[in-house]
Design a protein around this motif. Sequence first.
Motif, PDB file in Angstrom:
ATOM      1  N   MET A 177       0.845  -0.909  -0.215  1.00 43.33           N
ATOM      2  CA  MET A 177      -0.119  -0.072   0.115  1.00 43.33           C
ATOM      3  C   MET A 177       0.841   1.288   0.069  1.00 43.33           C
ATOM      4  SD  MET A 177      -3.251   0.908  -0.168  1.00 43.33           S
ATOM      5  CE  MET A 177      -4.128   2.128   0.137  1.00 43.33           C
ATOM      6  N   ILE A 178       0.810   2.197  -0.924  1.00 41.52           N
ATOM      7  CA  ILE A 178       1.481   3.386  -1.040  1.00 41.52           C
ATOM      8  C   ILE A 178       0.872   4.351  -0.212  1.00 41.52           C
ATOM      9  CG2 ILE A 178       2.294   5.138  -2.669  1.00 41.52           C
ATOM     10  CD1 ILE A 178       3.589   2.466  -3.164  1.00 41.52           C
ATOM     11  N   ASP A 179       1.672   4.927   0.772  1.00 40.32           N
ATOM     12  CA  ASP A 179       1.217   6.202   1.483  1.00 40.32           C
ATOM     13  C   ASP A 179       2.390   7.353   1.256  1.00 40.32           C
ATOM     14  OD1 ASP A 179       0.414   8.105   3.157  1.00 40.32           O
ATOM     15  OD2 ASP A 179       0.928   6.978   5.147  1.00 40.32           O
ATOM     16  N   ILE A 180       1.718   8.040   0.351  1.00 39.92           N
ATOM     17  CA  ILE A 180       2.573   9.382  -0.169  1.00 39.92           C
ATOM     18  C   ILE A 180       2.921   9.983   0.645  1.00 39.92           C
ATOM     19  CG2 ILE A 180       0.897  10.621  -1.373  1.00 39.92           C
ATOM     20  CD1 ILE A 180       4.086   9.394  -3.066  1.00 39.92           C
ATOM     21  N   GLY A 181       2.187  10.268   1.714  1.00 40.52           N
ATOM     22  CA  GLY A 181       2.021  11.269   2.818  1.00 40.52           C
ATOM     23  C   GLY A 181       3.438  11.045   3.496  1.00 40.52           C
ATOM     24  N   GLU A 182       4.079   9.938   3.441  1.00 44.03           N
ATOM     25  CA  GLU A 182       4.910   9.736   4.178  1.00 44.03           C
ATOM     26  C   GLU A 182       6.302  10.399   3.736  1.00 44.03           C
ATOM     27  OE1 GLU A 182       5.564   5.610   5.395  1.00 44.03           O
ATOM     28  OE2 GLU A 182       3.994   5.630   6.625  1.00 44.03           O
ATOM     29  N   ARG A 217      -4.679   3.422 -15.092  1.00 45.06           N
ATOM     30  CA  ARG A 217      -5.174   2.944 -13.780  1.00 45.06           C
ATOM     31  C   ARG A 217      -4.720   3.491 -12.602  1.00 45.06           C
ATOM     32  NH1 ARG A 217      -4.967  -2.422 -16.363  1.00 45.06           N
ATOM     33  NH2 ARG A 217      -2.914  -2.723 -15.250  1.00 45.06           N
ATOM     34  N   ALA A 218      -3.094   3.538 -12.739  1.00 43.73           N
ATOM     35  CA  ALA A 218      -2.442   4.337 -11.447  1.00 43.73           C
ATOM     36  C   ALA A 218      -2.919   5.745 -11.473  1.00 43.73           C
ATOM     37  CB  ALA A 218      -0.867   4.396 -12.037  1.00 43.73           C
ATOM     38  N   TYR A 219      -2.759   6.545 -12.440  1.00 38.13           N
ATOM     39  CA  TYR A 219      -3.224   7.920 -12.579  1.00 38.13           C
ATOM     40  C   TYR A 219      -4.755   7.983 -12.035  1.00 38.13           C
ATOM     41  CZ  TYR A 219       1.055   9.770 -14.153  1.00 38.13           C
ATOM     42  OH  TYR A 219       2.393   9.852 -14.048  1.00 38.13           O
ATOM     43  N   ARG A 220      -5.762   7.450 -12.498  1.00 33.57           N
ATOM     44  CA  ARG A 220      -6.986   7.305 -11.912  1.00 33.57           C
ATOM     45  C   ARG A 220      -6.977   7.041 -10.503  1.00 33.57           C
ATOM     46  NH1 ARG A 220      -9.849   3.011 -15.041  1.00 33.57           N
ATOM     47  NH2 ARG A 220      -8.899   1.816 -13.465  1.00 33.57           N
ATOM     48  N   ASP A 221      -6.460   6.199 -10.054  1.00 32.90           N
ATOM     49  CA  ASP A 221      -6.375   6.036  -8.673  1.00 32.90           C
ATOM     50  C   ASP A 221      -5.942   7.210  -7.680  1.00 32.90           C
ATOM     51  OD1 ASP A 221      -7.821   3.417  -9.296  1.00 32.90           O
ATOM     52  OD2 ASP A 221      -5.810   2.449  -8.609  1.00 32.90           O
ATOM     53  N   ALA A 222      -4.844   7.875  -8.342  1.00 32.71           N
ATOM     54  CA  ALA A 222      -4.154   8.770  -7.805  1.00 32.71           C
ATOM     55  C   ALA A 222      -5.085  10.153  -7.666  1.00 32.71           C
ATOM     56  CB  ALA A 222      -2.735   9.083  -8.293  1.00 32.71           C
ATOM     57  N   HIS A 252       1.846  10.671  -6.277  1.00 33.83           N
ATOM     58  CA  HIS A 252       1.447   9.472  -5.788  1.00 33.83           C
ATOM     59  C   HIS A 252       1.268   8.507  -7.195  1.00 33.83           C
ATOM     60  CE1 HIS A 252      -2.456   7.419  -3.919  1.00 33.83           C
ATOM     61  NE2 HIS A 252      -1.685   6.676  -3.781  1.00 33.83           N
ATOM     62  N   ALA A 253       0.871   9.247  -8.306  1.00 30.36           N
ATOM     63  CA  ALA A 253       0.534   8.601  -9.514  1.00 30.36           C
ATOM     64  C   ALA A 253       1.749   7.873 -10.087  1.00 30.36           C
ATOM     65  CB  ALA A 253      -0.029   9.499 -10.615  1.00 30.36           C
ATOM     66  N   GLU A 254       2.998   8.373  -9.821  1.00 27.38           N
ATOM     67  CA  GLU A 254       4.124   7.703 -10.493  1.00 27.38           C
ATOM     68  C   GLU A 254       4.538   6.576  -9.591  1.00 27.38           C
ATOM     69  OE1 GLU A 254       7.710   9.601 -11.104  1.00 27.38           O
ATOM     70  OE2 GLU A 254       7.002  10.958 -12.551  1.00 27.38           O
ATOM     71  N   ALA A 255       4.322   6.627  -8.119  1.00 26.21           N
ATOM     72  CA  ALA A 255       4.503   5.419  -7.221  1.00 26.21           C
ATOM     73  C   ALA A 255       3.634   4.524  -7.783  1.00 26.21           C
ATOM     74  CB  ALA A 255       4.462   5.991  -5.829  1.00 26.21           C
ATOM     75  N   LEU A 256       2.269   4.784  -7.769  1.00 31.59           N
ATOM     76  CA  LEU A 256       1.451   3.601  -8.149  1.00 31.59           C
ATOM     77  C   LEU A 256       1.594   3.094  -9.579  1.00 31.59           C
ATOM     78  CD1 LEU A 256      -1.857   5.213  -7.146  1.00 31.59           C
ATOM     79  CD2 LEU A 256      -0.671   3.136  -6.029  1.00 31.59           C
ATOM     80  N   LEU A 282       2.761  -1.434 -13.269  1.00 32.34           N
ATOM     81  CA  LEU A 282       3.519  -1.990 -14.210  1.00 32.34           C
ATOM     82  C   LEU A 282       3.983  -3.355 -13.884  1.00 32.34           C
ATOM     83  CD1 LEU A 282       5.502   0.789 -15.551  1.00 32.34           C
ATOM     84  CD2 LEU A 282       3.694  -0.530 -16.744  1.00 32.34           C
ATOM     85  N   ALA A 283       4.425  -3.520 -12.329  1.00 33.46           N
ATOM     86  CA  ALA A 283       4.797  -4.674 -11.999  1.00 33.46           C
ATOM     87  C   ALA A 283       3.685  -5.818 -11.893  1.00 33.46           C
ATOM     88  CB  ALA A 283       5.505  -4.736 -10.516  1.00 33.46           C
ATOM     89  N   ARG A 284       2.459  -5.249 -11.486  1.00 35.76           N
ATOM     90  CA  ARG A 284       1.261  -6.220 -11.514  1.00 35.76           C
ATOM     91  C   ARG A 284       1.158  -6.753 -12.605  1.00 35.76           C
ATOM     92  NH1 ARG A 284      -3.674  -6.371 -12.211  1.00 35.76           N
ATOM     93  NH2 ARG A 284      -3.933  -4.053 -12.791  1.00 35.76           N
ATOM     94  N   GLN A 285       1.249  -5.839 -13.559  1.00 32.11           N
ATOM     95  CA  GLN A 285       0.742  -6.225 -15.173  1.00 32.11           C
ATOM     96  C   GLN A 285       1.912  -7.366 -15.570  1.00 32.11           C
ATOM     97  OE1 GLN A 285      -1.556  -5.569 -17.321  1.00 32.11           O
ATOM     98  NE2 GLN A 285      -0.620  -7.108 -18.591  1.00 32.11           N
ATOM     99  N   ALA A 286       3.132  -6.929 -15.464  1.00 31.67           N
ATOM    100  CA  ALA A 286       4.014  -8.052 -15.807  1.00 31.67           C
ATOM    101  C   ALA A 286       3.984  -9.412 -15.177  1.00 31.67           C
ATOM    102  CB  ALA A 286       5.607  -7.531 -15.671  1.00 31.67           C
ATOM    103  N   THR A 287       3.596  -9.283 -13.802  1.00 28.24           N
ATOM    104  CA  THR A 287       3.346 -10.526 -13.005  1.00 28.24           C
ATOM    105  C   THR A 287       2.141 -11.259 -13.370  1.00 28.24           C
ATOM    106  OG1 THR A 287       4.322  -9.577 -11.102  1.00 28.24           O
ATOM    107  CG2 THR A 287       2.949 -11.809 -10.962  1.00 28.24           C
ATOM    108  N   ASP A 288       1.068 -10.491 -13.789  1.00 26.88           N
ATOM    109  CA  ASP A 288      -0.053 -11.352 -14.279  1.00 26.88           C
ATOM    110  C   ASP A 288       0.016 -11.699 -15.571  1.00 26.88           C
ATOM    111  OD1 ASP A 288      -1.206 -10.464 -11.780  1.00 26.88           O
ATOM    112  OD2 ASP A 288      -2.467  -8.970 -12.665  1.00 26.88           O
TER     113      ASP A 288
END
Length: 456
Positions: free
Chosen positions: A1-6, A364-369, A428-432, A437-443
């Motif tokens: 889980m990404i917590d960009i606030g940290e 997906r990443a930018y929509r979530d962020a 946040h979007a870049e971190a996501l 991309l890792a999830r896509q490569a894994t799936d």
Amino acid sequence: MIDIGEVLPAARAALDALVRIPSVSASPTTDLRRSAELTAELFRDANVPEVEIIDDIPGGQPAVLATCPAPPGMPTVLLYAHHDVQPAGDLGGWASAPFEPSERDGRLYGRGTADDKAGIAAHLAAILAHEGRPPVGVTVLIEGEEEISSPTLPAMLARYRDRLAADVIVLADSENLRVGTPMFTTTLRGTAACLVELRTLKSGAHSGSFGGAAPDALTSLCRLLATLHDENGDVAVSGLRSGEIPAYDYPEARYRAEASVLDGVGLHGTGSVAARVWAKPAVSVLAIDATSVADASNTLVPVARAKVGLRVAPGDDAVRAGAALAQHLTAHAPWGARVSVTVTEIAQPHAVDTSGPAFAAARRAYRDAYGNDVVHIGSGGSIPFVAEFATAFPSAAILITSAGADNEANAHGANESVHLAEFERACHAEALLLTELARQATDGGRLDLQPAEYSE
């Protein structure tokens, strides 16, 4: 889980520190080495294992290359930004010192805040969010001469090709036109500027004795330049091409306000505003050399010059378009005036292919962020380095994003600023994105950049 606030305080502190360095690449007295050293230090402190300053390109400014090697089976992402900035210009136009970051009303002011030191800080935040161990390979390239048109970038890409090769390239040097809505710039116009010189007389002549028959060069030049547009304001140069009309329109009222068009002044051209500024060619007279009003006498001017700028539509070729402009200026010389044209600048336009899994992951990443779907937009301006990357790495997916710059950023002008909430969302979007991309490569077993067998 990404917590960009940290990690946001560290990214913001990095941005403040970078803005304090006046890294003006156009100035021969600027020490860009200092901003490169600070950039390298920031990524070393983020536990990036391989960081170095590139300073071995003849005539080039120092750049920074930082690398987190890809885990087995994972793709590599190249994150680009630049640490050089434009000159501050007239200090009287600034509400605060240009190289001292100043926060007001949710914006951070200072030269380079939006263009493009926010990009450096956003890349840093993405790595910090993964504690220096991103789930994909990450290569960071921070260039030092973008504001002077990246003259040695092709040589750098050639020399360091193996170390810069990537599956996805993120170029954080654009803007969002609406706060809170992520936008990917998918088309860019190119440029083909030229100098035109027009001669009518061997030397100046008395306007009383000879005026009325002998054509002066300045009047002749004005008539020549007037042939560049038709009565509607559309470009009249034969052979220029237009690109695909964008789906997203640029509201006219907003465009007029942002372009500072005076009340009652009509706009050039026909079609939607977005088509005119993103998909069609545009010609502008940028400067004229002639006798100044203060130095004027009653003399017919023998020679006059102008700089003409051509914005080349996506899908056209800048070299061919520049030749068409030169041909038009030569062919339309009034009264047999002697015209010479020299093409001085060439930058190719570019259109991004947004199909395939890499862009799906990015959306997906930018929509979530951001909490909103991504919108694809064009840019009337030129970013020459985009075509350089596309040529060097033709199979890579190229993502042109904002690191917090919006329509009020005023990049290159006085009181440049970055919208801090947009900056946070960009981080946040870049971190996501790295996670997606890792999830896509894994799936999928791999990040197949060819879209034929892929659906989101």
